[in-house]
Design an enzyme around this catalytic site. Structure first.
Site, PDB file in Angstrom:
ATOM      1  N   ASP A  51       3.828   5.170   5.595  1.00 52.66           N
ATOM      2  CA  ASP A  51       4.328   4.016   5.131  1.00 52.66           C
ATOM      3  C   ASP A  51       4.480   3.002   6.158  1.00 52.66           C
ATOM      4  OD1 ASP A  51       5.779   2.393   3.440  1.00 52.66           O
ATOM      5  OD2 ASP A  51       7.662   3.328   3.630  1.00 52.66           O
ATOM      6  N   GLU A  89      13.314   3.391  -5.177  1.00 51.88           N
ATOM      7  CA  GLU A  89      13.991   2.214  -4.314  1.00 51.88           C
ATOM      8  C   GLU A  89      13.689   0.832  -4.923  1.00 51.88           C
ATOM      9  OE1 GLU A  89      15.963   2.709  -1.773  1.00 51.88           O
ATOM     10  OE2 GLU A  89      16.125   0.976  -0.599  1.00 51.88           O
ATOM     11  N   ASP A  90      12.828   0.675  -5.369  1.00 48.41           N
ATOM     12  CA  ASP A  90      12.337  -0.797  -5.966  1.00 48.41           C
ATOM     13  C   ASP A  90      12.150  -0.914  -7.563  1.00 48.41           C
ATOM     14  OD1 ASP A  90      12.110  -1.328  -3.381  1.00 48.41           O
ATOM     15  OD2 ASP A  90      10.059  -1.335  -3.320  1.00 48.41           O
ATOM     16  N   HIS A 143       0.004  -1.554  -1.849  1.00 55.56           N
ATOM     17  CA  HIS A 143       0.616  -0.804  -0.678  1.00 55.56           C
ATOM     18  C   HIS A 143       0.949   0.727  -0.879  1.00 55.56           C
ATOM     19  CE1 HIS A 143       3.616   0.343   2.292  1.00 55.56           C
ATOM     20  NE2 HIS A 143       4.575   0.569   1.442  1.00 55.56           N
TER      21      HIS A 143
END
Ligand code: MN
Length: 707
Positions: free
Chosen positions: A139, A76-77, A48
């Site tokens: 994104d 974030e992840d 991604h």
């Protein structure tokens, strides 16, 4: 599968090797951080960010944007934080990643459409570096391309948000390639059936029109070549959502919309644009009123082009757009074209802030339109449009409030409601308690804690920025002072009234009303306030009120039948007529005269006798316990003799009265007339004195004067 090496090859076309190396390093870092995570489709997660970076590479974005794209989901992840990224990749990249993460955290959900525009502005305001937006758009574009695996309702929600927010922001920034793709992908996710029908119809219409398109295209190209004009003619397709919107908004059937043939001619310079326009208008007759010069007057997002519509062969309408290569890049990539044109230069102005970047972009626009001559106003418009000076924050319910830059918690509280501002005691910003003076930032969620008894603080005036908060605080403080002054005034007045054995509460409302009127204040509160503030003396007001309660003043004409009681002590407003010298016990009337107030006459006084029914006269009544002296004039006829004055004086003094004046007129050798002015207590006192006078030897007539 697309790999980092494929991307590196592509970057070789416009970035120097050391920058490509940094992009690769960011990729490997992201790959490790996302290790073990997979996308819904089953691919490794890092595909991604790699795809997002590739979208940016197609727009020739700089290496820092590409690195931020690689790392955009890391905060974030995964467990990595911003300082870690800063150590690894430097401050600018860490800032970009942080900015994108913040945008990811706020979700539009199903807010009213009216909020969408504020939301767009909020996104822009949160991203002072415009590259944050461009990375975010890329994104979102990749997420929209890979929506397939999601549940339909979730798909629709994301598609709606994309349409309302991100496609519009792309449009605002002039990044049309991304806008068009976002719009079509969203349209297909929200209305899959309609999108499919239009797609099929477009395909079949295209097949039918292929020969006509080719014919017109080659005719246009030929006429340019004949005039030795440099230009490329291309066929133009409408995208799905724009066809759908035209059908819906203009209620046109599909066939009619597809009936129009669209072409674009791209050339070298502005002069060529206008020459090509001349050639084209020579070839086919233009439709009147359809020519638009967006070169002279660009659109707000910087779009420039010439637009015209022609009557083509067999009357087919032909739409033609004519523009330079730069304008074409601008039309497709908008603000991102800035990087496209910087490509190949070693000195990237990347360290500049986004404002400087916007300035550079606007300067570019200015260069492009310098032939047009216009206009500073336009530049201002573009700047304001791109970078809102306001900040946008959420209420706990998710409503967006717009506030000026530098606004504080208190400003926010007052912008929600004046009462919330007035009763504000504390605040949570993003669930954390924060001081009331905290300056707000876009995207924060604010919760104000109030208490009913809380009041504004003078210190707030030191940090609030909005006029609304400022005036509301001032108003509340003034009101507070007023309330306190009134309270104090009431206490002082009641204390003074207690001397007269009464209180404000016991006094008749009409008395208070009359006092208010007489003292020329706006009401009871204003009167109490003036006492509380010390501009009026409580005792004087109390005294006046008691007097009013006793009726010692002008009654209204309606109560003339009710006699007003006079005590003789109202020296300021009452006087006794010199013509008749009324005494307590006499029947008296009052006469109201301007400047002198109330003048008391005896009822039988010649000066008033026949006028007492006039509105200026009214009945009076003496108070019971008057203990002051009143003057009275007597005329006595008496035998003239030696020692008479001493004899009269002795008699008067014996009767507890005083002689104020005495005059003797000799009428003849025997008889004298004595004019005597005495001070007596009243009618009874006078009668006693007269009785004694009558006992004098050889006394004649005794007359009271002033009848
Ligand atoms: Mn992402």
């Amino acid at each position: 599968m697309f790999t980092i090496d494929d991307l590196a090859d592509r970057l070789g076309g416009y970035l120097p090797p050391d920058e490509i190396q940094q992009v690769k390093r960011a990729f490997y870092y992201a790959e490790q951080a996302h290790d073990g995570q997979r996308r819904r489709s089953g691919e490794p997660y890092v595909t991604h960010p790699l795809a997002v970076a590739n979208i940016l590479a197609n727009m020739h974005m700089d290496h820092q944007s590409l690195m931020a794209a690689m790392l955009h989901d890391v905060i974030e992840d995964t467990g990595v934080d911003k300082p870690a990224l800063e150590t690894q990749f430097g401050k600018p990249v860490a800032e970009l990643v942080d900015g994108v993460s913040k945008l990811t955290q706020i979700t539009f959900e199903d807010k009213a459409v009216a909020q969408a525009e504020n939301f767009q502005k909020m996104v822009l305001a949160m991203s002072r570096d415009i590259r944050v937006i461009i990375v975010k758009l890329a994104d979102r574009l990749h997420n929209m391309r890979t929506l397939g695996a999601l549940r339909p309702d979730k798909k629709r929600r994301i598609a709606r948000e994309t349409l309302e927010i991100y496609a519009r922001i792309a449009g605002r920034l002039g990044i049309n390639t991304i806008r068009v793709e976002l719009e079509d992908l969203s349209f297909q996710a929200i209305y899959p059936m309609r999108a499919e029908r239009i797609k099929r119809a477009v395909a079949s219409a295209r097949g039918n029109r292929r020969s006509a398109m080719r014919e017109i295209q080659s005719t246009l190209q030929q006429s340019l070549d004949d005039e030795a004009l440099n230009g490329t003619v291309m066929g133009r397709q409408k995208h799905l959502l724009s066809i759908y919107r035209k059908m819906r908004d203009q209620r046109k059937p599909f066939a009619e919309i597809m009936d129009v043939f669209g072409f674009r001619i791209v050339t070298e310079d502005v002069a060529s644009c206008y020459r090509i326009l001349g050639v084209v208008h020579n070839l086919y007759k233009p439709v009147p009123g359809r020519f638009k010069d967006y070169i002279a007057i660009p659109k707000a997002n910087g779009y420039q082009s010439l637009h015209t519509t022609l009557f083509g062969p067999r009357g087919m309408p032909i739409e033609v757009q004519i523009r330079t290569r730069e304008m074409e890049a601008m039309a497709n990539n908008g603000i991102a074209a800035h990087w496209l044109y910087k490509a190949g230069q070693t000195a990237h102005p990347i360290a500049e802030g986004s404002r400087a970047r916007a300035r550079a972009w606007v300067k570019g626009l200015l260069e492009m339109q310098r032939h047009a001559g216009d206009s500073l106003e336009f530049i201002e418009h573009v700047k304001n449009d791109l970078f809102p000076d306001d900040i946008y924050v959420f209420t706990p319910k998710g409503d967006i409030m717009e506030l000026p830059q530098g606004a504080t918690v208190i400003d926010f509280a007052y912008s929600v409601h004046t009462d919330i501002g007035n009763n504000c005691i504390a605040c949570r910003i993003d669930r954390q308690l924060a001081p009331l003076s905290t300056r707000l930032e876009s995207g924060q969620t604010l919760e104000i804690i109030t208490a009913p008894a809380a009041r504004p603080n003078v210190a707030w005036l030191n940090f609030v920025t909005t006029a609304k908060a400022r005036s509301a605080i001032r108003h509340a403080l003034k009101h507070q002072q007023q309330a306190e002054a009134i309270q104090l005034g009431r206490r002082l007045l009641n204390k003074a009234l207690a001397v007269f054995d009464t209180s404000l509460e016991e006094l008749d409302a009409s008395v208070v009303k009359r006092a208010v009127k007489e003292l020329d204040v706006s009401g009871q509160d204003a009167l109490l306030e003036s006492i509380g503030l010390g501009t009026r003396v409580a005792h004087a007001v109390a005294r006046r009120m008691v007097d009013l309660a006793d009726g010692a003043t002008t009654p209204t004409p309606s109560d003339t039948r009710q006699p007003v009681v006079i005590s003789g002590s109202e020296s300021m407003v009452t006087s006794f007529a010199r013509c008749c010298h009324p005494l307590p016990g006499d029947a008296v009337v009052g006469h109201l005269s301007a400047g002198k107030g109330l003048v008391v006459h005896r009822a039988e006084c010649n000066n008033v006798a026949d006028k007492t029914d006039s509105e200026k006269f009214f009945a009076l009544k003496w108070a019971e316990d008057i203990d002051i002296d009143f003057p009275v004039a007597l005329r006595i006829e008496i035998e003239s003799r030696r020692g008479l004055v001493a004899e009269l004086a002795g008699l008067v003094t014996d009767a507890d009265a005083n002689i104020e004046r005495i005059g003797i007129e000799e009428r003849d050798a025997r008889l004298a007339t004595v004019n005597l002015t005495l001070a007596v207590k009243g009618r009874v006192h006078l009668a006693r004195i007269i009785k004694r006078l009558r006992n004098l030897p050889n006394v004649g007539r005794i007359t009271r004067l002033g009848q």
